[in-house]
Structure formats: C-alpha cells, structure tokens
Design an enzyme around this catalytic site. Sequence first.
Site, short mmCIF file in Angstrom:
data_model
loop_
_atom_site.label_atom_id
_atom_site.label_comp_id
_atom_site.label_asym_id
_atom_site.label_seq_id
_atom_site.Cartn_x
_atom_site.Cartn_y
_atom_site.Cartn_z
N GLY A 64 0.60 -1.17 -0.04
CA GLY A 64 0.12 0.03 -0.16
C GLY A 64 0.97 1.28 0.08
O GLY A 64 1.93 1.31 -0.58
N SER A 65 0.16 2.32 0.26
CA SER A 65 0.65 3.69 0.41
C SER A 65 2.18 3.87 1.10
O SER A 65 1.89 3.27 2.55
CB SER A 65 -0.08 4.79 0.92
OG SER A 65 0.17 5.94 1.17
#
Lengths: 136, 403
Positions: A64-65
């Site tokens: 993810g981020s």
Amino acid sequence: LETVKLRGRVIRDGQARGEALVSTQPIGFFGGVDPETGVVVEPGHELEGQAIAGSILVFPHGKGSTVGSYTLYRLSRRGLAPSGIINTQSEAIVAVGAIIAGIPMVDHVDISQIESGDTVTIDGEIVEIAQRDTRT
Amino acid sequence: MELTAEEQAILAGEQGAAAKKAIEILVALGTVYEAENLVPVSSVQVAGVSYGNVGQAGLEFIREWADEGARVKVPTTLNPAGMDLEAWAEMGVPEEYARPQLELIEAFRAMGITISCSCTPYLLGVRPQLGEHIAWSESSAVSYANSVLGARTNREGGPSALASAITGRTSNYGLHLDHNRKAQLLVDVKCPVLSVADYGALGYLVGQKAGDSVPYFRMSTGQNPGPDELKTLGAAMAASGAVALYHLEGVTPEADLAGVLGPDLPAITIESLEEGYEALDGSGRAIDLVWIGCPHASLAEIEQVADLLHSRTLVADLWITVARPVLEAATTSRLAAKLQAAGGRLVADACLIGTPLREMGYTSVATNSAKGAFYLRSLQRLQVRFGSLTQCIEAAVTGSWKP
C-alpha cells in the site's frame, strides 16, 4: 514447551519480547490499521478487528501507500505500535516505519515457524520462539 | 554496506540526532535492497505534502524532525499540496482543511526546503542532467526525470526523500544502477498517437500491462512527441501501473544506447487507443469543473488553452494547475490576465487529486489528463469526462460535454 531459535537479518536493531500476532497476508498500515486505536481495519484482512499494540507482529511484507511509515510512527507515539516486527522480506514502507518509530525489526525469517500466541523474543538478528504448549 | 568515514560518523550521531535518523533510514533501505553504498544526490523532491494524505501522523513526525534540527543539504522542493498555499480561500478550500496544511508547510520550511509544491520541478526549476543521481518522489516526476532527462532516481516515499535531503545521499540500488535501466518489455505502437490525451490513453493501456517493468516504445512513423506528451505518457503509466522508467526509440536519451534494448524481450502491440478512452471516460453531459495541468501545465499548455478560449467567457469553472515559477512567468507575460478575463484560474502548488472537491460542491469534472481522470474517479468518486484539450475547453465554455 519447546523453544526454536532462528537467525534473520537486522533492519532495525534492538530487543523486544511479546506475544506473536501472525498474518500470512501482507499488511498495509495506511488505511489498513487505525492510527487512533491500533486495530486492523482493512475489510476482509485475516487480522481484521485485532489490536497490534505490544505484539511481535509477524507478516510476509508491507503493502500500500508509503504514508504507512507515518502510521507506524503515530502508533508508537501513542503506545499502540507493535513491540517488534518480523517479515519474510521487508520493503521500504515498513522498514522506514520501523526506523522512525523505533521498533526492532528483523526479516529473512521463516515465519511459518511462528503461530499467534507464541512468546517471541527479538535480540538483534536472533529470533527466539517459545511455542505455546497447546500446539500439537 | 560500505560507508565512508563521514557517513559512519553521521550514523554514530556525531552530526546530531536528526542527521543520525536520516542516515539510519538510508542504511535500512540499503539493507533491504542490498545496496553496496550510498551515492550523493544533486536534488530532492519530497512526497507526503498534502495534509489530506499524511494526516496528523505525518505532521507530527515532520515537526519533530525539524525540531531536532533537521536541515536539508541539497536543493529540495515539495510535491503538490491539496490547495494553492496563497489563494486557498479564493479556491473555496475550507479553513479546517487549510490550517493543518499550512502547519505542515511551515515544518518543511523550517528544514530549509524551498516551498515550491509541484509534480513538475523540471519546468523552470531543477533540471538534472543525464546520469545524475537524484531522490524524487512524485511518480510522474520520477518517470520524467528517469526517462526524458536520463537522471537516476527510485520512487522515494516521504521519509526517505527527506532523509536524502538531510544527508545529501541516497542508497545505491534500483534505478541508480545501469543493469536495472534496460528495457524489459517491447511496445509496438501501430496506431496514430497525436494529442496529449492520446498519449495519456496509451500510457494507461501500457501501464496496466507493464506493471513495474521498463517498457521500450517503438512508434509507427510520423509521431513526434514533445515534452508535454512525454510527461503525460509517463504520468499515465505510473498511475495505471508502477512504471518509473521508459524508453522511446529515437526520442529519450538512453533508448539508443548499446545494451538497453536486449534480444528476445516480451512484446505487446497497441493497435488502437479506444480501450484506454473507454476505461477513463465516464458518462454524463453536465460539467462543473474543467481541470488542465495533471501533471502541472507548462507555459506552452497554458498558451494553448488561451488560444482555444478565443476570449469567450466560461460557464463551468476552469482551473489550470501549475508550478509556482510557471504561474509567475504566466503572470509576467500577461497570459494569466488573459485567462482570468475569460473566467479561468491558474492554481499554483496544488493537485486536485488531493483537493476536497466534493466538499467544495463539485460533482463532475472534465480533464485531458489520463492520470487525473484515473484518480478522480477512483479516489474522489467524481463524474469524470476524459478527452482532448479542445473538448475540455468547449465543455468549460458551454458547461456540457460533447463526445
């Protein structure tokens, strides 16, 4: 009670001891863990609803981020971070998060040897697993 | 990892807690990615600038690091924020959003960072040369620097970019190394690719197939992409995929170097861009906002908009997002005044992907940016129309979209 000793690769040096919380799925901290409670909130994640605070958090790698590094930092400031992290193969998000949050972290460990509930000690590159006696 | 005497001293804390933390981050990344050493960087572009993205966690961390004495050693700029840092009230950004955003910017300023928030630091700003090591963050800027300028950067996260700025170094792995810059996928493009929107649609299609590999484009004859087209192509591939470097035969600086295009590469053929347009373009006719400038517009793109407007006035809002130096140049050349007279607005510092558009009352946006269309739909769940610059400007003038 059986003790298993493994050797990994140090990502963030230090000592930690706690109860293992094991995920066979990757963890995305940004959006996946609530920074106010330390509870996994990603829908459908195998740890959904579980608190990671104080655990030795065991998972293959992050996802993810990149903002997830900051989530780990915020969790640690509130006393909600895991006390140690063990990965199969770490990547930038969690590695940087462990550095800025000051969480001892090791990778290149065969995480299939660890089950949730085991008492795990991290000391530099050494991971010691005291397996829960309910294991058959 | 081999560290110089100076680097070992920093790691031992001899230059303070802030520098120690910075080099610890680089060494941890070097360990993870098996770097042999650190290399000096000539510039840094820092991600994690929009408060909407980094939230209180990011703000707290950056403030603490600045308070510990973190100061940048090399020219450092920022990614776009969620608003124009000066004209946010005119933009209609709520104050409760603006206040923590400005606090975050102040923490960056305290580190000595140049407060230029842009995904195009290479326009009228920092322009690294072929082979130069840099540490940039924003995915389209990383793609442009690697592919079009031939500089070398991985895609850095917020803390690792700051660590590079504070130490003037980065870990030597990934796209800093020759062997990782070779083509990995051959893309034969058989259809005409003309407008910026066409390059966006092409990038969207190829990004989906390329993942994080290095594509090598071979275009049919007669194509002549300029800087704005290359910028758009890279931005779209970094949105639908994770492409950080591409080569274009006869155009980009490393494409024709020996060994870049190896034999027996996997290959794909693009016969039509239709599928890309279909995926990016929504439905609905009414348009309340037209957005040009994703990535941030060049002066040439602003001129094209002014020409297409022909002094007509607007029904929908028209925003062109730009780097602040480009805004200043457009103001000096009276281009900005021309746009304002028609009802358009140049917005500096901002990326509308991180702007609270729904809270500001917008529901339908038209853009010629594939990347913009992709993220506005997925992250902000807005009605989006995607098409050529001409279509977008007509929509701004009439308030409705003509397919």
